[in-house]
Write a protein that holds these residues in place. Sequence first.
Motif, PDB file in Angstrom:
ATOM      1  N   LEU A 125       7.147  15.227   7.268  1.00 22.66           N
ATOM      2  CA  LEU A 125       8.515  15.600   7.248  1.00 22.66           C
ATOM      3  C   LEU A 125       8.558  17.119   7.526  1.00 22.66           C
ATOM      4  N   LEU A 126       9.118  17.776   8.667  1.00 26.79           N
ATOM      5  CA  LEU A 126       8.703  19.243   9.058  1.00 26.79           C
ATOM      6  C   LEU A 126      10.228  19.903   8.826  1.00 26.79           C
ATOM      7  N   GLY A 127      10.188  20.988   8.027  1.00 22.84           N
ATOM      8  CA  GLY A 127      11.635  21.878   8.112  1.00 22.84           C
ATOM      9  C   GLY A 127      11.663  22.242   9.525  1.00 22.84           C
ATOM     10  N   ALA A 128      11.321  23.784   9.694  1.00 22.28           N
ATOM     11  CA  ALA A 128      11.154  24.310  11.008  1.00 22.28           C
ATOM     12  C   ALA A 128      10.472  25.477  11.013  1.00 22.28           C
ATOM     13  N   VAL A 129      10.075  25.921  12.280  1.00 23.94           N
ATOM     14  CA  VAL A 129       8.974  27.016  12.508  1.00 23.94           C
ATOM     15  C   VAL A 129       9.503  28.178  13.106  1.00 23.94           C
ATOM     16  N   GLY A 130       9.027  29.571  12.870  1.00 25.42           N
ATOM     17  CA  GLY A 130       9.326  30.362  13.540  1.00 25.42           C
ATOM     18  C   GLY A 130       9.925  31.474  13.013  1.00 25.42           C
ATOM     19  N   GLY A 131      10.010  32.828  13.536  1.00 21.74           N
ATOM     20  CA  GLY A 131      10.796  33.744  13.035  1.00 21.74           C
ATOM     21  C   GLY A 131      10.262  35.233  13.522  1.00 21.74           C
ATOM     22  N   PRO A 132      11.206  36.216  13.587  1.00 27.85           N
ATOM     23  CA  PRO A 132      10.923  37.303  14.291  1.00 27.85           C
ATOM     24  C   PRO A 132       9.752  38.193  13.593  1.00 27.85           C
ATOM     25  N   LYS A 133       9.300  37.668  12.210  1.00 27.37           N
ATOM     26  CA  LYS A 133       8.082  38.399  12.126  1.00 27.37           C
ATOM     27  C   LYS A 133       6.972  38.162  12.769  1.00 27.37           C
ATOM     28  N   TRP A 134       6.642  36.854  13.413  1.00 25.10           N
ATOM     29  CA  TRP A 134       5.580  36.586  14.236  1.00 25.10           C
ATOM     30  C   TRP A 134       5.948  36.599  15.805  1.00 25.10           C
ATOM     31  N   ASP A 135       7.174  37.190  16.034  1.00 27.01           N
ATOM     32  CA  ASP A 135       7.663  37.508  17.639  1.00 27.01           C
ATOM     33  C   ASP A 135       6.637  38.072  18.454  1.00 27.01           C
ATOM     34  N   PRO A 162      14.641  18.343  11.522  1.00 26.53           N
ATOM     35  CA  PRO A 162      16.063  18.735  11.828  1.00 26.53           C
ATOM     36  C   PRO A 162      15.861  19.230  13.186  1.00 26.53           C
ATOM     37  N   CYS A 163      17.169  18.929  14.315  1.00 27.86           N
ATOM     38  CA  CYS A 163      16.870  19.499  15.637  1.00 27.86           C
ATOM     39  C   CYS A 163      16.887  20.994  15.655  1.00 27.86           C
ATOM     40  N   HIS A 164      17.593  21.592  14.654  1.00 26.05           N
ATOM     41  CA  HIS A 164      18.029  23.300  14.661  1.00 26.05           C
ATOM     42  C   HIS A 164      16.545  23.781  14.327  1.00 26.05           C
ATOM     43  N   GLY A 165      16.619  25.174  14.478  1.00 22.76           N
ATOM     44  CA  GLY A 165      15.332  25.838  14.087  1.00 22.76           C
ATOM     45  C   GLY A 165      15.471  26.462  12.761  1.00 22.76           C
ATOM     46  N   SER A 166      14.526  27.563  12.834  1.00 23.45           N
ATOM     47  CA  SER A 166      14.333  28.130  11.413  1.00 23.45           C
ATOM     48  C   SER A 166      15.374  29.292  11.067  1.00 23.45           C
ATOM     49  N   MET A 179       0.876  -1.197   0.037  1.00 25.55           N
ATOM     50  CA  MET A 179      -0.065  -0.085  -0.007  1.00 25.55           C
ATOM     51  C   MET A 179       0.914   1.256  -0.064  1.00 25.55           C
ATOM     52  N   SER A 180       0.479   2.239  -0.877  1.00 23.10           N
ATOM     53  CA  SER A 180       1.193   3.257  -0.904  1.00 23.10           C
ATOM     54  C   SER A 180       1.164   4.124   0.362  1.00 23.10           C
ATOM     55  N   LYS A 181       2.369   4.677   0.816  1.00 22.64           N
ATOM     56  CA  LYS A 181       2.636   5.195   1.911  1.00 22.64           C
ATOM     57  C   LYS A 181       2.474   6.820   1.683  1.00 22.64           C
ATOM     58  N   ASN A 182       1.885   7.492   2.464  1.00 22.69           N
ATOM     59  CA  ASN A 182       1.395   8.789   2.642  1.00 22.69           C
ATOM     60  C   ASN A 182       2.463   9.874   3.538  1.00 22.69           C
ATOM     61  N   VAL A 183       3.180  10.534   2.743  1.00 18.30           N
ATOM     62  CA  VAL A 183       4.100  11.788   3.781  1.00 18.30           C
ATOM     63  C   VAL A 183       3.377  12.957   3.563  1.00 18.30           C
ATOM     64  N   LEU A 184       3.529  13.700   4.616  1.00 18.69           N
ATOM     65  CA  LEU A 184       2.847  15.072   4.464  1.00 18.69           C
ATOM     66  C   LEU A 184       4.294  16.086   4.840  1.00 18.69           C
ATOM     67  N   ILE A 185       4.472  16.931   4.082  1.00 20.14           N
ATOM     68  CA  ILE A 185       5.694  17.693   3.915  1.00 20.14           C
ATOM     69  C   ILE A 185       5.260  19.121   4.314  1.00 20.14           C
ATOM     70  N   LEU A 186       5.887  19.480   5.513  1.00 16.68           N
ATOM     71  CA  LEU A 186       5.507  20.856   5.922  1.00 16.68           C
ATOM     72  C   LEU A 186       6.796  21.741   5.926  1.00 16.68           C
ATOM     73  N   PRO A 187       7.316  22.409   4.910  1.00 16.81           N
ATOM     74  CA  PRO A 187       8.387  23.166   4.936  1.00 16.81           C
ATOM     75  C   PRO A 187       8.688  24.284   6.204  1.00 16.81           C
ATOM     76  N   GLY A 188       7.549  24.735   6.382  1.00 14.80           N
ATOM     77  CA  GLY A 188       7.614  25.730   7.501  1.00 14.80           C
ATOM     78  C   GLY A 188       8.169  27.029   7.212  1.00 14.80           C
ATOM     79  N   ASP A 189       9.079  27.733   8.180  1.00 14.53           N
ATOM     80  CA  ASP A 189       9.486  29.162   7.955  1.00 14.53           C
ATOM     81  C   ASP A 189      10.829  29.155   7.901  1.00 14.53           C
ATOM     82  N   GLY A 190      11.588  30.435   7.858  1.00 13.92           N
ATOM     83  CA  GLY A 190      13.003  30.658   7.643  1.00 13.92           C
ATOM     84  C   GLY A 190      13.374  29.758   6.675  1.00 13.92           C
ATOM     85  N   ILE A 191      14.527  29.117   6.938  1.00  9.71           N
ATOM     86  CA  ILE A 191      15.387  28.135   6.150  1.00  9.71           C
ATOM     87  C   ILE A 191      14.581  26.812   5.852  1.00  9.71           C
ATOM     88  N   GLY A 192      13.508  26.791   6.583  1.00  9.90           N
ATOM     89  CA  GLY A 192      12.717  25.236   6.460  1.00  9.90           C
ATOM     90  C   GLY A 192      12.555  24.964   4.791  1.00  9.90           C
TER      91      GLY A 192
END
Length: 358
Positions: free
Chosen positions: A70-80, A279-283, A1-14
Motif C-alpha cells: 500500500l503506497l501513499g504518494a511520492v515527490g515534492g519540491p524539496k527533491w525537485d 491513490p491516483c493522485h500525487g503527494s 497463512m498470514s498475508k504480509n502487507v508492506l506500507i509505504l506512506p511516502g511524501d507530502g500528504i502520503g
Amino acid sequence: MSKNVLILPGDGIGPEIVAEAKKVLDKAIALFGLDISYSDGLLGGASIDAHGVPFADDTREKAKAADAILLGAVGGPKWDTIDRAIRPERGLLAIRSELELFANLRPAILYPQLADASSLKPEIVAGLDILIVRELTGGIYFGEPRGIRTLENGEREGYNTYKYSESEIERIGRNAFEMARKRDKRVCSVDKANVLEATILWREVMDRLSAEYPDVELSHMYVDNAAMQLVRAPKQFDVMVTGNMFGDILSDAAAMLTGSIGMLPSASLDKNGRGMYEPCHGSAPDIAGQGVANPLATILSVAMMLRYSLDMTEAADKIEAAVSVVLDLGLRTGDIMSEGCRQVSTGEMGDAVVDALR
Ligand code: IPM
Ligand code: MG
C-alpha cells in the motif's frame, strides 16, 4: 497463512492519507478476522532523506517478500532540484518495474452522491463506471536510449524512446479483455496509430488478441480523440486499454469526471496478481500537513488490495459500502465539498469510514 502487507506512506500528504487507510484496514482485520500482518517502509523523498536513494535495498527486500503493497504518494519540491536519476519519482518507477507490476487498473467510478462535484453536467457523468487499464512498466517511461545530450553545435537535446514489444502489448491486452469479461464486455484500445509505429504494432496485436475473446467487443481510438470523448461523452467507455504515458494522462482526465482525483484508487499488478495499491493522485505538497487531504482514494485502494491480491472480497465490498455510507451522510473533504454538505478533515473522514464499516 498470514498475508504480509508492506506500507509505504511516502511524501507530502502520503503519511496523512495512509494513516487513515491503516485505521480502516485495522478495523477490517478486527471485524472480519483477516489474517494480515504489516510492516512499514520508505519510498521516494522519505527514502532519499534517510538513505540517499528513493528506493533502497531494505524497501526492495520487503517489497519482494510482500503479498501486497500500500503506497501513499511520492515527490515534492524539496527533491525537485536533486540529480534526476535519484528523484523520488524514480523510486516509484523502479518499484513498479522491478516487481513487474505491468497492469495498472484505474477505475473511474462516479459515486452518485458526488454528481455535483464533477466538473461536467450530472447527466453526462451519472452512472459513470470506466476502467482504465494502463501499461505500467514499458513504453516511453522506460524506453532506452533516453537522456539529455549535447549536439555538435553545442545545443542540448532531450530524447526518449517509445517502444513496445509484442509480448508486452499482449499481456496488457489480455488483462484488459479479461477485465472486460467481468464488466460490460467492451474494450477500447487507445493509440496514436496514425503517427507512431509503436502503436501501429499495438493496434495490430490488440486485433489479433481480440479473436480469442469473441465475447468482448474491441474498438480503437486515437488518443487525442479519446481525450475529447472522455470529456464529451464518457459513458460510452467500459474498459480502456492503453500505453504508459497515454494512460497517465487519460486517467487524470477520467479522475476529474468523478468529482475529484482524491476519489480514485489504483492497483498495479504483476502476472500472478501480486500488487501495489495507491491513490491516483500525487503527494500534493501544497496541502501536506494541513489535515485537509481526501483519504478516500487510499481507503478505496485498500479495498482493491483486499479484492485483487488478498482474496478477501467480503471486506473489500464492505469498505466500499462504508465509503458510500459516509458520502450519504454528507461528509466531504474540501476537494469534493458541495452545498448542504459538511466539510471534514482528513482524520474525521477516516474515522467516519471506520465507524461506517460493519
Ligand atoms: C501516476 C503518477 C506517476 C506516473 C508519477 C508520479 C511518476 O503521475 O502514478 O500517474 O507518471 O506514473
Ligand atoms: Mg499520473
